[in-house]
Scaffold this active site. Structure first.
Site, PDB file in Angstrom:
ATOM      1  CE1 TYR A   9      -3.964   2.169   0.548  1.00 27.26           C
ATOM      2  CE2 TYR A   9      -2.589   3.275   2.173  1.00 27.26           C
ATOM      3  CZ  TYR A   9      -3.738   3.254   1.392  1.00 27.26           C
ATOM      4  OH  TYR A   9      -4.633   4.296   1.440  1.00 27.26           O
ATOM      5  CB  ILE A  40     -10.966   9.805   5.367  1.00 23.67           C
ATOM      6  CG1 ILE A  40      -9.761  10.688   4.990  1.00 23.67           C
ATOM      7  CG2 ILE A  40     -12.277  10.498   4.977  1.00 23.67           C
ATOM      8  CD1 ILE A  40      -9.648  12.007   5.721  1.00 23.67           C
TER       9      ILE A  40
HETATM   10  P1  NAD Z   1     -13.659   2.765   0.198  1.00 23.65           P
HETATM   11  O1  NAD Z   1     -13.275   1.340   0.321  1.00 23.65           O
HETATM   12  O2  NAD Z   1     -14.805   3.303   0.943  1.00 23.65           O
HETATM   13  O3  NAD Z   1     -13.880   3.138  -1.331  1.00 23.65           O
HETATM   14  C1  NAD Z   1     -13.023   2.669  -2.342  1.00 23.65           C
HETATM   15  C2  NAD Z   1     -13.849   2.467  -3.595  1.00 23.65           C
HETATM   16  O4  NAD Z   1     -12.948   2.047  -4.636  1.00 23.65           O
HETATM   17  C3  NAD Z   1     -14.897   1.357  -3.447  1.00 23.65           C
HETATM   18  O5  NAD Z   1     -16.139   1.789  -3.957  1.00 23.65           O
HETATM   19  C4  NAD Z   1     -14.339   0.206  -4.263  1.00 23.65           C
HETATM   20  O6  NAD Z   1     -15.333  -0.631  -4.814  1.00 23.65           O
HETATM   21  C5  NAD Z   1     -13.560   0.973  -5.336  1.00 23.65           C
HETATM   22  N1  NAD Z   1     -12.524   0.156  -5.959  1.00 23.65           N
HETATM   23  C6  NAD Z   1     -11.578  -0.572  -5.346  1.00 23.65           C
HETATM   24  N2  NAD Z   1     -10.831  -1.212  -6.255  1.00 23.65           N
HETATM   25  C7  NAD Z   1     -11.313  -0.869  -7.480  1.00 23.65           C
HETATM   26  C8  NAD Z   1     -10.962  -1.204  -8.807  1.00 23.65           C
HETATM   27  N3  NAD Z   1      -9.963  -2.068  -9.082  1.00 23.65           N
HETATM   28  N4  NAD Z   1     -11.653  -0.656  -9.818  1.00 23.65           N
HETATM   29  C9  NAD Z   1     -12.671   0.190  -9.565  1.00 23.65           C
HETATM   30  N5  NAD Z   1     -13.065   0.535  -8.325  1.00 23.65           N
HETATM   31  C10 NAD Z   1     -12.385   0.014  -7.295  1.00 23.65           C
HETATM   32  O7  NAD Z   1     -12.328   3.567   0.578  1.00 23.65           O
HETATM   33  P2  NAD Z   1     -11.996   5.127   0.713  1.00 23.65           P
HETATM   34  O8  NAD Z   1     -11.474   5.320   2.077  1.00 23.65           O
HETATM   35  O9  NAD Z   1     -13.072   5.986   0.198  1.00 23.65           O
HETATM   36  O10 NAD Z   1     -10.744   5.177  -0.255  1.00 23.65           O
HETATM   37  C11 NAD Z   1     -10.681   5.969  -1.416  1.00 23.65           C
HETATM   38  C12 NAD Z   1      -9.217   6.281  -1.711  1.00 23.65           C
HETATM   39  O11 NAD Z   1      -8.703   7.053  -0.630  1.00 23.65           O
HETATM   40  C13 NAD Z   1      -8.324   5.046  -1.815  1.00 23.65           C
HETATM   41  O12 NAD Z   1      -7.407   5.221  -2.869  1.00 23.65           O
HETATM   42  C14 NAD Z   1      -7.607   5.032  -0.484  1.00 23.65           C
HETATM   43  O13 NAD Z   1      -6.355   4.396  -0.557  1.00 23.65           O
HETATM   44  C15 NAD Z   1      -7.474   6.511  -0.206  1.00 23.65           C
HETATM   45  N6  NAD Z   1      -7.266   6.842   1.199  1.00 23.65           N
HETATM   46  C16 NAD Z   1      -8.208   6.570   2.143  1.00 23.65           C
HETATM   47  C17 NAD Z   1      -7.951   6.923   3.452  1.00 23.65           C
HETATM   48  C18 NAD Z   1      -8.952   6.691   4.554  1.00 23.65           C
HETATM   49  O14 NAD Z   1      -8.587   6.917   5.717  1.00 23.65           O
HETATM   50  N7  NAD Z   1     -10.155   6.281   4.275  1.00 23.65           N
HETATM   51  C19 NAD Z   1      -6.745   7.517   3.801  1.00 23.65           C
HETATM   52  C20 NAD Z   1      -5.819   7.775   2.816  1.00 23.65           C
HETATM   53  C21 NAD Z   1      -6.090   7.434   1.505  1.00 23.65           C
END
Ligand code: NAD
Length: 251
Positions: A155, A188
């Site tokens: 990651y 988040i």
């Molecule tokens: P989440 O799991 O709620 O949403 C992620 C979405 O991406 C889901 O709807 C999933 O179905 C979709 N997805 C995953 N793999 C996929 C693929 N191969 N093709 C198409 N869609 C795909 O997570 P989130 O927290 O909203 O994460 C969104 C982004 O934010 C991610 O890149 C994550 O790494 C990043 N992020 C999240 C956090 C956090 O604390 N939530 C922190 C830093 C970064």
């Protein structure tokens, strides 16, 4: 300057959940037509966006697969005739394991979705945005694109990769009207964080402990930054790595 995306088209990957969902709605509130892209079926987002008075399509696509991504961009052009903004946000956390215990499958899957997926999306988005002579791309990395995080080697590597890729693409596009930036969210409140904390008291307290601000961020707080980076208010901002992290990386 009031941001408006009237008559513009925005694409959001991972738009069915969490940060992507909030950003798709934020683009729609500013008047953009929105393509909600996800590998998870979703029949809610198009209706929600229509209720906000805008237009939307949902496209099922695995961002790690070149044929899916090519077809996804083609479908947006067929539906709306143009592309102006993209938020390449789809991502997975992968399995937790130290570097020496990380499986090849976990490594390939995490890098494939998070890093290759962002590259593939930009590969097909850029030629379409170039046709407008102006536009913006925001990629979603993480604080894990700026610092290490024990137990998540694939990651962290994928997110550092997104930061380097974004800076490179920003340089390539700098004189062509496309600004390319990267947002680095802290912790988040989304389904991803629920999976990482296990929704246990201890898990939640551990992750809250990373945040000097004393709480988790909201998906809408990332969406606001993304929409700003796409807007004309950010017209001199490109190649920028923006932490939206409650002070996580200030420590
Ligand atoms: P989440 O799991 O709620 O949403 C992620 C979405 O991406 C889901 O709807 C999933 O179905 C979709 N997805 C995953 N793999 C996929 C693929 N191969 N093709 C198409 N869609 C795909 O997570 P989130 O927290 O909203 O994460 C969104 C982004 O934010 C991610 O890149 C994550 O790494 C990043 N992020 C999240 C956090 C956090 O604390 N939530 C922190 C830093 C970064």
């Amino acid at each position: 300057m009031e941001t408006t995306f009237k008559n513009k088209v925005a694409l959001v990957t991972g738009g069915a959940s969490g940060i992507g969902r909030a950003t798709a709605l934020a683009f729609a509130k500013k008047g953009a037509k929105v393509a909600v892209v996800d590998w998870m079926e979703n029949d809610e987002m198009v209706n929600l966006i229509k209720e906000l008075g805008s237009e939307a399509i949902f496209i099922k696509c695995d961002v790690s697969k070149i044929d899916d991504v090519k077809a996804m961009v083609a479908q947006i052009i067929a539906a709306f005739g143009r592309l102006d903004y993209a938020f390449n946000n789809a991502g997975i956390e992968g399995a937790s394991a130290a570097t020496q215990d990380c499986s090849e499958e976990n490594w390939d899957k995490t890098i494939g979705v998070n890093l290759k997926g962002v590259w593939l999306c930009m590969k097909y988005e850029i030629p379409e945005i170039l046709k407008q002579g102006k536009g913006a791309i925001v990629n979603c990395a993480s604080v894990a694109g700026m610092i290490g995080f024990a137990g998540l080697p694939a990651y962290v590597a994928s997110k550092h990769g997104i930061v380097g890729l974004t800076k490179t693409t920003a340089l390539e596009c700098a004189t062509q009207g496309i600004r390319v930036n990267v947002v680095c969210p802290g912790v988040i409140q989304t389904p991803m964080i629920d999976r990482l904390t296990g929704k246990t008291k201890e898990g939640i307290e551990r992750f809250k402990g990373f945040e000097p601000i004393g709480r988790f961020g909201l998906p809408e707080e990332i969406a606001n930054a993304v929409v700003w980076m796409c807007s004309d208010e950010a017209s001199f901002v490109t190649g920028h790595v923006m932490a939206v992290d409650g002070g996580f990386t200030a420590q």
